[in-house]
Write a protein that holds these residues in place. Structure first.
Motif, PDB file in Angstrom:
ATOM      1  N   ASN A  16      14.370  42.206 -35.181  1.00 16.22           N
ATOM      2  CA  ASN A  16      15.065  43.468 -35.434  1.00 16.22           C
ATOM      3  C   ASN A  16      16.289  43.614 -34.530  1.00 16.22           C
ATOM      4  O   ASN A  16      16.479  42.864 -33.581  1.00 16.22           O
ATOM      5  CB  ASN A  16      14.116  44.666 -35.319  1.00 16.22           C
ATOM      6  CG  ASN A  16      13.632  44.895 -33.903  1.00 16.22           C
ATOM      7  OD1 ASN A  16      14.281  44.514 -32.936  1.00 16.22           O
ATOM      8  ND2 ASN A  16      12.497  45.545 -33.779  1.00 16.22           N
ATOM      9  N   LYS A  17      17.116  44.580 -34.841  1.00 12.93           N
ATOM     10  CA  LYS A  17      18.408  44.744 -34.162  1.00 12.93           C
ATOM     11  C   LYS A  17      18.242  44.975 -32.661  1.00 12.93           C
ATOM     12  O   LYS A  17      18.996  44.416 -31.863  1.00 12.93           O
ATOM     13  CB  LYS A  17      19.169  45.907 -34.809  1.00 12.93           C
ATOM     14  CG  LYS A  17      20.568  46.057 -34.323  1.00 12.93           C
ATOM     15  CD  LYS A  17      21.430  44.905 -34.785  1.00 12.93           C
ATOM     16  CE  LYS A  17      22.867  45.108 -34.382  1.00 12.93           C
ATOM     17  NZ  LYS A  17      23.701  43.949 -34.556  1.00 12.93           N
ATOM     18  N   GLU A  60      17.542  41.762 -30.920  1.00  9.70           N
ATOM     19  CA  GLU A  60      18.742  40.919 -30.884  1.00  9.70           C
ATOM     20  C   GLU A  60      19.659  41.335 -29.735  1.00  9.70           C
ATOM     21  O   GLU A  60      20.212  40.490 -29.031  1.00  9.70           O
ATOM     22  CB  GLU A  60      19.501  41.015 -32.200  1.00  9.70           C
ATOM     23  CG  GLU A  60      18.807  40.349 -33.365  1.00  9.70           C
ATOM     24  CD  GLU A  60      19.561  40.559 -34.673  1.00  9.70           C
ATOM     25  OE1 GLU A  60      20.770  40.905 -34.634  1.00  9.70           O
ATOM     26  OE2 GLU A  60      18.942  40.377 -35.743  1.00  9.70           O
TER      27      GLU A  60
END
Length: 76
Positions: free
Chosen positions: A2-3, A6
């Motif tokens: 997921n963002k 990251e």
């Protein structure tokens, strides 16, 4: 991934990073300066809706009227 994961992976503990900030507003800082593309798209759509709304409000966009050729205006 997921963002959030990251982003965390880009900045591991102990890594030296540049931080961008406004010297007059010390409580605002950014790791990546600039405007995200999604913000630009949102602004463009907002301007589009503003233009359409103002056009309707100012009468620039007028509805097309259909005329009835058989209308006698009350005469017989």
């Amino acid at each position: 991934m997921n963002k959030a994961k990251e982003i965390v992976a880009e900045y591991p503990i102990g890594k030296t990073v540049d931080v961008f900030y406004d010297p007059e507003v010390l409580d605002s800082a950014a790791l990546k300066p600039g405007i995200p593309g999604t913000d630009i798209v949102m602004a463009a759509f907002s301007l589009l809706f503003l233009f359409v709304g103002l056009s309707v409000l100012l009468g620039i966009v007028k509805p097309q009227r259909t005329t009835n050729q058989n209308h006698t205006h009350g005469r017989t």
